[in-house]
Every structure is written in structure tokens, then in C-alpha cells.
Scaffold this active site. Structure first.
Site, PDB file in Angstrom:
ATOM      1  N   ASP A 180     -39.364  27.471  22.847  1.00 29.37           N
ATOM      2  CA  ASP A 180     -38.030  26.989  22.488  1.00 29.37           C
ATOM      3  C   ASP A 180     -38.122  25.890  21.428  1.00 29.37           C
ATOM      4  OD1 ASP A 180     -35.113  25.944  22.993  1.00 29.37           O
ATOM      5  OD2 ASP A 180     -35.317  27.721  24.265  1.00 29.37           O
ATOM      6  N   ASP A 278     -29.577  30.571  18.366  1.00 30.84           N
ATOM      7  CA  ASP A 278     -28.749  29.544  18.987  1.00 30.84           C
ATOM      8  C   ASP A 278     -27.863  28.840  17.958  1.00 30.84           C
ATOM      9  OD1 ASP A 278     -27.770  27.985  21.049  1.00 30.84           O
ATOM     10  OD2 ASP A 278     -29.696  27.080  21.571  1.00 30.84           O
ATOM     11  N   ASP A 330     -24.783  25.287  28.635  1.00 32.18           N
ATOM     12  CA  ASP A 330     -26.138  25.046  29.126  1.00 32.18           C
ATOM     13  C   ASP A 330     -26.116  24.580  30.575  1.00 32.18           C
ATOM     14  OD1 ASP A 330     -26.935  25.582  26.552  1.00 32.18           O
ATOM     15  OD2 ASP A 330     -28.039  23.712  26.277  1.00 32.18           O
TER      16      ASP A 330
END
Length: 435
Positions: A180, A278, A330
Site C-alpha cells: 500500500d 485510490d 475507510d
């Protein structure tokens, strides 16, 4: 706004479903006497988590492309849906006036009655929308381990190696190891690495697993090498994160498009075949046609077999572009968001909107509720595990494996071992969990 109709409602039993603009925008069904969620405190969140330039009114509701009414008096549900939905997504408003909801929109919408409730109406509309939009049946999602929710932006090569070993030692059924945020030199500087990405991808593949990466392809941080070298590629204000202002990459510029091709060709050639894309709201700032063209460019570059997970993405305009989609904010270590804004990281925010978008799973894509985190430090971890088990089409663990106690390890193993098929959930749940 143009008034469309007025819907008689029972003020006690009536409900309104308000669909948010992008992954992190709250979606839920509310009593007709309530007001939908709104951004709190930081005005920059309107751009980053809600719909830019279309703030909702102080009272009532505003659905982005979708708003549904369950009158509560025994009459059919009424769905107000974007006529297009891909390139034109009207905002639809509802306000209570005595015993009627006044419905308005700023673009063409269809009014669709449905004899069932809100959830059944949304599911039926999604079946028709996916057919009209040419959405193919979703592919099964791989199981994933992700670096983010323990290491955040400070992940190292040693951290990845440690967890690769722990995954193998504990026999966890992980197909993809996703690196990530933190692998790159900076936001926008995707061609330069902070860690040895080629070595890490090779290590993951040598372990018999697929390699994935996180990337925010349409963001360029102020002060980044890319921003300094190519100011002509920068679009509008995309908010503020990583302690600096953010620009949108102008994907209508030929140079910026070539840059995207180079970035994704490099990742593809390294052996990456799972991509979490994202902060995609930034790609829609130049317009929805530019957004869809840019995602299509990425897909063309990485190839049809690569798995694309969208996040922070405008929901309806993303139909047909992704294998999986984040359908809520999230997750966080706490149940409640710190500032009360239900677009922000927390268990409650993630659960509320994930439940309200359960009807999208197996129709538009595989639903991603966000990662399973069940280490002891997570508040009410049992409740979040139940949410992931019930509504998680994509199953991804994001704990440091060595931090898991017996319950956390067994729960992680069990949920990764049995992800649901990429078909609609059998019993669409009620679309509202009120704070």
C-alpha cells in the site's frame, strides 16, 4: 433544481434512501423527518469525500444519481434514478412539506415505482442499469493481505518479508500481497520508489502469491517532482492530505496520458497484476468523460486479466470499469469517527455505508467493505468482523500477522477461506444503521 413530483408519506413510517457520490460519501436510509449526513468541520472534505461543488441543502436529503422513497403507507416505493448515470449524474433532492416529500433534481431522472421496499427497488434498478451500461458479470475476487492498516506510509521491505513468512507459517489463504501507500517516492512520483519495489514484487511472486500495489493515479502533491516538472499537467484543487495541498492530474492533457501509460506499463512489467486505484474522485474533477477515459487507459495498459479495485471513486460513473469497488469509508481503530463526520475512517462509518450499498455486490462489481482488522487494539473488533463476513465480497486482511491473538488469527483464517461468490447477496438488508 426542477420539481419533479410530490410523494405522500407517512411521517412516522416513511423512509428516504440517499445515495452518496463516491466510495466514502455516506449512503443510508433515513426517516423522512430527518436530514441526511453532511460534511463537518473541514470544508475541504466536500471535495475529497463528498460531491465537489454540489453541497447538499441544510435540511432534507440529496442523493447523487439515486434517491428512493418508501412512503410507509403501504404504497409502492418510488425510485428516482439518473437517466444516464455514467456521464450525467443529477443530484436529486427531497424535502418534507407537511405529509409530502417534494422531489427535485438538477438533471434528467426517471421515476420508477416498485411494489417492494427500498432495498428491492435498488436491486431491481441495478439489474437494469448494469444491462444498459454493458456491465459484465463480476469475476471472483482474490484474497488479499495489505500493508496499510498496521504500517501505513512507513512500510519497509523487512515488514513485507516478515508478513510473507508469517502468512506461510500460519497457513493463511492469501492469494495477493498488496503493498500500500509508502512504496513510492511521493504522491504523483510513481516512477520513483522509496522501497525496492522490483525486489519486493519478485519476492512475493517467488512465494507463489500475486503482487498488488496501491496507487492514487490522479493525484499530484504540491512540491512533488512531477508538479515541479510539469505544471501544465495539473488540474484543479483536489484537497489536502499527506500534509500538503493536492492537485488533480489533468488526464485530458496528452502528456499526462502518456505519463499514466508509463507508470502502469512499468508496474505491469514488474509483475503486478492487482491494483488498488485510490482517491479516484480527482480523476472526475475534469469531467466524467475524462474520468472514464482515464480508467479505460489504465485498463488497456495493465491488461484484461489484471484485477482493478476502485476506491474514493464516483460510484455510478465507475460502472463497467472495475472488478471490485470500495463501497464505504475507510475502517479505523475506533467505532466512531473522531470528528463525527461519517465520511471519515471509523467502524461505524464503514459499516453504515457498506450495508446501504449491499445491493451493488454481484451486480456492478464485487463489494469491498475495506480490510479486516482484528488485532486486540481494534475497538469492538468482533462487530467489524461480522460486517466483513456478512457484506465483504472482497476479503483482505491488514493486520501485522504476528500481532494477532488466537481469536484474531482464527477469524482471519476463516474469513479468508470462504469469500462469497460474485453474485448478489441473497437477502438485501435494511439500508440504514443510525449513529
Amino acid at each position: 433544481m426542477i420539481q419533479i413530483t410530490q410523494v405522500p408519506v407517512d411521517p412516522v413510517r416513511g423512509r428516504v434512501y440517499e445515495h452518496g457520490w463516491q466510495s466514502w460519501s455516506p449512503s443510508a436510509a433515513y426517516p423522512v423527518t430527518a436530514t441526511g449526513e453532511r460534511p463537518r468541520q473541514d470544508p475541504r472534505l466536500q471535495t475529497m469525500c463528498w460531491r465537489p461543488d454540489r453541497p447538499a441543502p441544510g435540511q432534507g436529503f440529496q442523493g447523487e444519481g439515486l434517491l428512493a422513497v418508501e412512503p410507509g403507507d403501504g404504497s409502492p416505493a418510488r425510485l428516482f434514478a439518473a437517466r444516464d448515470g455514467l456521464l450525467e449524474v443529477p443530484s436529486v433532492r427531497a424535502r418534507l412539506h407537511r405529509d409530502r416529500l417534494v422531489i427535485e433534481a438538477d438533471g434528467p431522472v426517471d421515476e420508477i415505482p416498485h411494489p417492494g421496499g427500498i432495498e428491492a427497488a435498488l436491486a431491481r434498478w441495478a439489474d437494469l442499469f448494469t444491462e444498459r451500461a454493458g456491465v459484465r458479470p463480476p469475476r471472483p475476487a482474490p484474497t488479499v493481505w495489505c500493508t496499510w492498516y498496521h504500517y501505513f506510509g512507513e512500510v519497509t521491505e523487512a515488514d513485507i518479508a516478515e508478513n510473507l513468512a508469517a502468512i506461510a507459517d500460519r497457513g493463511l489463504p492469501v492469494e495477493v500481497v498488496q503493498i500500500d501507500d509508502g512504496w513510492q517516492a511521493g504522491i504523483g512520483d510513481w516512477l520513483d520508489d522509496r522501497i525496492d519495489l522490483p525486489a519486493m514484487v519478485s519476492r512475493i511472486r517467488a512465494d507463489g502469491r500475486r503482487a498488488g500495489v496501491w496507487i492514487a493515479p490522479f493525484l499530484v502533491a504540491a512540491g512533488s517532482d512531477l508538479a515541479r516538472a510539469h505544471p501544465e499537467w495539473l488540474g484543479g484543487d483536489a484537497g489536502h492530505n499527506w500534509n500538503r495541498p493536492l492537485h488533480a492530474l489533468d488526464t485530458t492533457h496528452p502528456g499526462a496520458r502518456d505519463h499514466l501509460r508509463r507508470v502502469f506499463a512499468r508496474l505491469r512489467d514488474l509483475g503486478v497484476d492487482y491494483y488498488k486505484l485510490d482517491f479516484l474522485y480527482a480523476g472526475a474533477l475534469p469531467g466524467l468523460s475524462a474520468y472514464r477515459d482515464a480508467i479505460a487507459l489504465i485498463r488497456e495498459t495493465v491488461g484484461p486479466e489484471a484485477y482493478l479495485l476502485g476506491c474514493g471513486a464516483p460510484i455510478l460513473p465507475s460502472a463497467g470499469l472495475f472488478d471490485a469497488m470500495r463501497v464505504g469509508p475507510d475502517i479505523g481503530l475506533t467505532v466512531a469517527p473522531p470528528d463525527g463526520d461519517l465520511s471519515r475512517p471509523s467502524q461505524h462509518a464503514a459499516t453504515m455505508t457498506t450495508v446501504a450499498r449491499a445491493w451493488q455486490h454481484g451486480r456492478l462489481w464485487v463489494n469491498d467493505p475495506d480490510c479486516l482488522i482484528v488485532r486486540p487494539a481494534v475497538e469492538d473488533r468482533e462487530a467489524w468482523a461480522r460486517t466483513v463476513e456478512r457484506y465483504g465480497g472482497l476479503r483482505a486482511s491488514s493486520d501485522r500477522i504476528l500481532d494477532l491473538d488466537d481469536w484474531g488469527l482464527e477469524t482471519t483464517r476463516r474469513l479468508l477461506a470462504a469469500p462469497p461468490p460474485p453474485t448478489p447477496f441473497k437477502s438485501p438488508p435494511a439500508g440504514r444503521q443510525r449513529p
